[in-house]
Motif scaffolding. Structure first.
Motif, PDB file in Angstrom:
ATOM      1  N   THR A 142       0.858  -1.300  -0.174  1.00 16.00           N
ATOM      2  CA  THR A 142       0.124  -0.061   0.062  1.00 16.00           C
ATOM      3  C   THR A 142       0.981   1.429  -0.105  1.00 16.00           C
ATOM      4  O   THR A 142       0.518   2.247  -0.608  1.00 16.00           O
ATOM      5  N   GLU A 143       2.091   1.066   0.663  1.00 15.49           N
ATOM      6  CA  GLU A 143       2.991   2.444   0.722  1.00 15.49           C
ATOM      7  C   GLU A 143       4.121   2.602  -0.364  1.00 15.49           C
ATOM      8  O   GLU A 143       4.815   3.204  -0.395  1.00 15.49           O
ATOM      9  N   GLY A 144       3.770   1.213  -1.399  1.00 11.42           N
ATOM     10  CA  GLY A 144       4.981   0.989  -2.255  1.00 11.42           C
ATOM     11  C   GLY A 144       6.090   0.815  -1.849  1.00 11.42           C
ATOM     12  O   GLY A 144       7.345   0.908  -2.507  1.00 11.42           O
ATOM     13  N   ARG A 145       6.181  -0.028  -0.645  1.00 12.90           N
ATOM     14  CA  ARG A 145       7.601  -0.560  -0.040  1.00 12.90           C
ATOM     15  C   ARG A 145       7.847  -2.133  -0.594  1.00 12.90           C
ATOM     16  O   ARG A 145       6.963  -2.740  -0.471  1.00 12.90           O
ATOM     17  N   LEU A 146       9.131  -2.289  -1.020  1.00 11.17           N
ATOM     18  CA  LEU A 146       9.505  -3.872  -1.181  1.00 11.17           C
ATOM     19  C   LEU A 146      10.545  -4.019  -0.414  1.00 11.17           C
ATOM     20  O   LEU A 146      11.832  -3.312  -0.537  1.00 11.17           O
ATOM     21  N   TRP A 147      10.524  -4.861   0.484  1.00  7.51           N
ATOM     22  CA  TRP A 147      11.596  -5.259   1.549  1.00  7.51           C
ATOM     23  C   TRP A 147      12.308  -6.528   1.064  1.00  7.51           C
ATOM     24  O   TRP A 147      13.592  -6.922   1.516  1.00  7.51           O
ATOM     25  N   LEU A 148      11.516  -7.294   0.226  1.00 12.84           N
ATOM     26  CA  LEU A 148      12.249  -8.759  -0.247  1.00 12.84           C
ATOM     27  C   LEU A 148      13.457  -8.374  -1.211  1.00 12.84           C
ATOM     28  O   LEU A 148      13.325  -7.476  -2.000  1.00 12.84           O
ATOM     29  N   PRO A 149      14.420  -9.223  -1.114  1.00 16.67           N
ATOM     30  CA  PRO A 149      15.615  -8.852  -2.184  1.00 16.67           C
ATOM     31  C   PRO A 149      15.388  -8.937  -3.609  1.00 16.67           C
ATOM     32  O   PRO A 149      14.603  -9.796  -3.753  1.00 16.67           O
ATOM     33  N   ALA A 150      15.834  -7.942  -4.286  1.00 17.73           N
ATOM     34  CA  ALA A 150      15.789  -7.930  -5.739  1.00 17.73           C
ATOM     35  C   ALA A 150      16.388  -9.023  -6.555  1.00 17.73           C
ATOM     36  O   ALA A 150      15.877  -9.714  -7.438  1.00 17.73           O
ATOM     37  N   GLU A 151      17.555  -9.583  -5.947  1.00 16.41           N
ATOM     38  CA  GLU A 151      17.966 -10.822  -6.445  1.00 16.41           C
ATOM     39  C   GLU A 151      16.996 -11.920  -6.460  1.00 16.41           C
ATOM     40  O   GLU A 151      17.184 -12.956  -7.293  1.00 16.41           O
ATOM     41  N   ASP A 152      16.331 -12.059  -5.410  1.00 16.90           N
ATOM     42  CA  ASP A 152      15.077 -12.949  -5.440  1.00 16.90           C
ATOM     43  C   ASP A 152      14.150 -12.944  -6.325  1.00 16.90           C
ATOM     44  O   ASP A 152      13.498 -14.063  -6.777  1.00 16.90           O
ATOM     45  N   PHE A 153      13.755 -11.664  -6.459  1.00 19.13           N
ATOM     46  CA  PHE A 153      12.691 -11.573  -7.504  1.00 19.13           C
ATOM     47  C   PHE A 153      13.063 -11.915  -8.963  1.00 19.13           C
ATOM     48  O   PHE A 153      12.599 -12.546  -9.707  1.00 19.13           O
ATOM     49  N   ASP A 154      14.437 -11.661  -9.303  1.00 22.40           N
ATOM     50  CA  ASP A 154      15.388 -11.957 -10.424  1.00 22.40           C
ATOM     51  C   ASP A 154      15.144 -13.703 -10.429  1.00 22.40           C
ATOM     52  O   ASP A 154      14.982 -14.369 -11.314  1.00 22.40           O
ATOM     53  N   ARG A 155      15.398 -14.232  -9.280  1.00 20.41           N
ATOM     54  CA  ARG A 155      15.793 -15.536  -8.987  1.00 20.41           C
ATOM     55  C   ARG A 155      14.678 -16.359  -9.580  1.00 20.41           C
ATOM     56  O   ARG A 155      14.715 -17.608 -10.282  1.00 20.41           O
ATOM     57  N   PHE A 156      13.318 -15.989  -9.289  1.00 19.25           N
ATOM     58  CA  PHE A 156      12.049 -16.565  -9.346  1.00 19.25           C
ATOM     59  C   PHE A 156      11.430 -16.036 -10.734  1.00 19.25           C
ATOM     60  O   PHE A 156      10.113 -16.716 -10.899  1.00 19.25           O
ATOM     61  N   GLY A 157      11.755 -15.169 -11.186  1.00 16.95           N
ATOM     62  CA  GLY A 157      11.152 -14.303 -12.312  1.00 16.95           C
ATOM     63  C   GLY A 157       9.892 -13.632 -11.899  1.00 16.95           C
ATOM     64  O   GLY A 157       9.013 -13.646 -12.688  1.00 16.95           O
ATOM     65  N   VAL A 158       9.909 -13.014 -10.828  1.00 13.75           N
ATOM     66  CA  VAL A 158       8.775 -12.007 -10.358  1.00 13.75           C
ATOM     67  C   VAL A 158       9.018 -10.621 -10.901  1.00 13.75           C
ATOM     68  O   VAL A 158      10.154 -10.185 -10.398  1.00 13.75           O
ATOM     69  N   ARG A 159       7.762 -10.087 -11.800  1.00 17.21           N
ATOM     70  CA  ARG A 159       8.136  -8.806 -11.960  1.00 17.21           C
ATOM     71  C   ARG A 159       7.607  -8.003 -11.046  1.00 17.21           C
ATOM     72  O   ARG A 159       6.691  -8.027 -10.314  1.00 17.21           O
ATOM     73  N   VAL A 160       8.386  -6.839 -10.749  1.00 18.56           N
ATOM     74  CA  VAL A 160       8.136  -5.775  -9.631  1.00 18.56           C
ATOM     75  C   VAL A 160       6.834  -5.203  -9.803  1.00 18.56           C
ATOM     76  O   VAL A 160       5.967  -4.930  -8.926  1.00 18.56           O
ATOM     77  N   PRO A 161       6.822  -4.732 -11.338  1.00 21.72           N
ATOM     78  CA  PRO A 161       5.313  -4.250 -11.469  1.00 21.72           C
ATOM     79  C   PRO A 161       3.845  -4.956 -11.090  1.00 21.72           C
ATOM     80  O   PRO A 161       2.915  -4.626 -10.472  1.00 21.72           O
ATOM     81  N   ASP A 162       4.011  -6.364 -11.277  1.00 25.05           N
ATOM     82  CA  ASP A 162       3.154  -7.257 -11.146  1.00 25.05           C
ATOM     83  C   ASP A 162       2.910  -7.649  -9.466  1.00 25.05           C
ATOM     84  O   ASP A 162       1.897  -7.478  -8.947  1.00 25.05           O
ATOM     85  N   PHE A 163       4.148  -7.460  -8.830  1.00 20.38           N
ATOM     86  CA  PHE A 163       4.127  -7.480  -7.432  1.00 20.38           C
ATOM     87  C   PHE A 163       3.394  -6.524  -6.653  1.00 20.38           C
ATOM     88  O   PHE A 163       2.416  -6.392  -5.810  1.00 20.38           O
ATOM     89  N   LEU A 164       3.647  -5.234  -6.997  1.00 21.62           N
ATOM     90  CA  LEU A 164       3.309  -4.003  -6.809  1.00 21.62           C
ATOM     91  C   LEU A 164       1.745  -4.091  -7.078  1.00 21.62           C
ATOM     92  O   LEU A 164       0.789  -3.427  -6.124  1.00 21.62           O
ATOM     93  N   ALA A 165       1.192  -4.619  -8.095  1.00 18.24           N
ATOM     94  CA  ALA A 165      -0.134  -4.742  -8.308  1.00 18.24           C
ATOM     95  C   ALA A 165      -0.775  -5.942  -7.941  1.00 18.24           C
ATOM     96  O   ALA A 165      -2.063  -5.986  -8.042  1.00 18.24           O
ATOM     97  N   ARG A 166      -0.057  -6.436  -6.824  1.00 19.96           N
ATOM     98  CA  ARG A 166      -0.654  -7.636  -6.214  1.00 19.96           C
ATOM     99  C   ARG A 166      -1.153  -8.810  -7.040  1.00 19.96           C
ATOM    100  O   ARG A 166      -2.264  -9.412  -6.674  1.00 19.96           O
ATOM    101  N   ARG A 167      -0.321  -9.019  -8.015  1.00 17.30           N
ATOM    102  CA  ARG A 167      -0.698 -10.020  -8.868  1.00 17.30           C
ATOM    103  C   ARG A 167      -0.085 -11.336  -8.312  1.00 17.30           C
ATOM    104  O   ARG A 167       1.104 -11.306  -8.245  1.00 17.30           O
ATOM    105  N   TRP A 168      -1.061 -12.269  -7.957  1.00 19.21           N
ATOM    106  CA  TRP A 168      -0.389 -13.554  -7.478  1.00 19.21           C
ATOM    107  C   TRP A 168      -0.168 -14.658  -8.507  1.00 19.21           C
ATOM    108  O   TRP A 168      -0.910 -14.917  -9.292  1.00 19.21           O
ATOM    109  N   THR A 169       1.094 -14.824  -8.544  1.00 22.76           N
ATOM    110  CA  THR A 169       1.453 -15.979  -9.950  1.00 22.76           C
ATOM    111  C   THR A 169       2.251 -17.224  -9.200  1.00 22.76           C
ATOM    112  O   THR A 169       2.681 -17.038  -8.051  1.00 22.76           O
ATOM    113  N   PRO A 170       2.283 -18.205  -9.933  1.00 23.67           N
ATOM    114  CA  PRO A 170       3.198 -19.277  -9.355  1.00 23.67           C
ATOM    115  C   PRO A 170       4.698 -18.731  -9.236  1.00 23.67           C
ATOM    116  O   PRO A 170       5.291 -19.233  -8.110  1.00 23.67           O
ATOM    117  N   ALA A 171       5.189 -17.890  -9.938  1.00 24.49           N
ATOM    118  CA  ALA A 171       6.488 -17.388  -9.294  1.00 24.49           C
ATOM    119  C   ALA A 171       6.375 -16.623  -8.141  1.00 24.49           C
ATOM    120  O   ALA A 171       7.252 -16.824  -7.285  1.00 24.49           O
TER     121      ALA A 171
END
Length: 327
Positions: A201-230
């Motif tokens: 809600t505050e636009g904050r991300l505390w999980l490591p960026a390298e882990d987003f890359d590791r699992f192929g999670v796109r930051v815009p999708d995460f901020l938009a609260r899209r739940w995916t297998p990744a």
């Protein structure tokens, strides 16, 4: 209006008992410490503050409440809103806290905090380190690596955990401090997983960026609260990291003054992480808050250990005396 604790007891009666046990008789201080306990009781929402408070010996509960209430109040000043406004509010509270250590305060939490610091000879540098850590997180970018995340979590929660142990064990943390800090670090990481929805809600991300890359999670999708297998894989990975580190840390702290607290905090974190796993897609929309019954089960053994034995006048565990008599 009467307020009841989780066990059904009248809160005001409980606090009076704790203040009597602590030897705090000054009417103003009693009001201030009561305000701290009330704040914990009404604002905890399943975190460890209120539950851990009841695990402390009765004579130390007022002081413990002051420390936790101050930390929560400082966090509230820095947690929401534009960066500039958050910095301004936190800096004002920082100055007020330091001033209170010198001459007291009309604010009940700050006045109780100052009395706690004086009673236990706590250095003001501990307060400074806590505020420095909170200030550094305002507007902070997403951690790049797991080690970056660890350093941030250790700074935010490591120092407060050490301060609590200094009060509960009368300055006997000593060489155990790095492990005590790590306990606070893991608790902060658990809190991040529980509060993902609020941080989004505050636009904050505390999980490591390298882990987003590791699992192929796109930051815009995460901020938009899209739940995916990744996303599910990312959350499971971070939950595993916390749970895999807890048992070894608890074993390492077992012979320390913080041993029993480490066990309880491990159970508390495990409960929360299990709920994080079970939340699935709802995790990105609602914060995780455990049921009261589960929290009672986690903490009741520590509560029992803090209750005086029937044939003794003192607590079940040796109670470290304050450095100065309470006034």
């Amino acid at each position: 209006m009467r307020t009841e604790s989780s066990g059904g007891e009248d809160l005001e009666v409980l606090v009076r008992r704790w203040l009597d046990e602590a030897g705090i008789h000054d009417p103003v201080l009693r009001q201030c410490y009561t305000a701290c306990v009330r704040r914990l009781h009404t604002c905890d929402e399943g975190r460890a503050g209120w539950w851990g408070l009841r695990a402390a010996p009765a004579a130390l509960r007022p002081y413990t409440a002051a420390l936790i209430a101050h930390g929560w109040t400082a966090d509230a000043h820095s947690d929401t809103g534009p960066v500039e406004e958050r910095l301004r509010r936190l800096d004002e509270y920082h100055r007020a806290s330091l001033a209170a250590l010198k001459s007291g305060s009309t604010d009940p939490v700050l006045h109780a905090l100052a009395h706690t610091f004086r009673t236990f000879d706590l250095p003001s540098s501990l307060l400074q380190r806590g505020f420095d850590a909170m200030r550094s997180e305002i507007g902070r970018p997403q951690p790049a690596t797991y080690e970056d995340w660890r350093r941030w979590a250790n700074g935010i929660c490591g120092t407060p955990t050490v301060v609590l142990m200094l009060v509960l064990h009368s300055g006997t943390v000593g060489s155990w401090e790095p492990l005590v800090r790590e306990l606070g670090e893991l608790f902060q990481m658990t809190d991040v997983l529980c509060d993902l929805a609020d941080d989004l809600t505050e636009g904050r991300l505390w999980l490591p960026a390298e882990d987003f890359d590791r699992f192929g999670v796109r930051v815009p999708d995460f901020l938009a609260r899209r739940w995916t297998p990744a996303t599910a894989a990312l959350i499971a990975f971070e939950a595993d990291r916390v749970q895999h580190r807890l048992p070894e840390l608890v074993r390492a702290l077992e012979p320390s003054p913080a041993g029993s607290w480490a066990r309880a905090m491990s159970r508390h974190c495990t409960l929360l992480v299990d709920l994080v796993r079970a939340a699935d897609a709802d995790l990105l929309h609602h914060s995780v808050r455990p049921p009261v019954s589960a929290l009672v089960e986690v903490w009741q053994s520590e509560w029992r250990a803090a209750v005086p034995l029937p044939d003794t006048k003192g607590p079940a565990c040796p109670l470290p005396p304050p450095r100065h008599p309470a006034r």
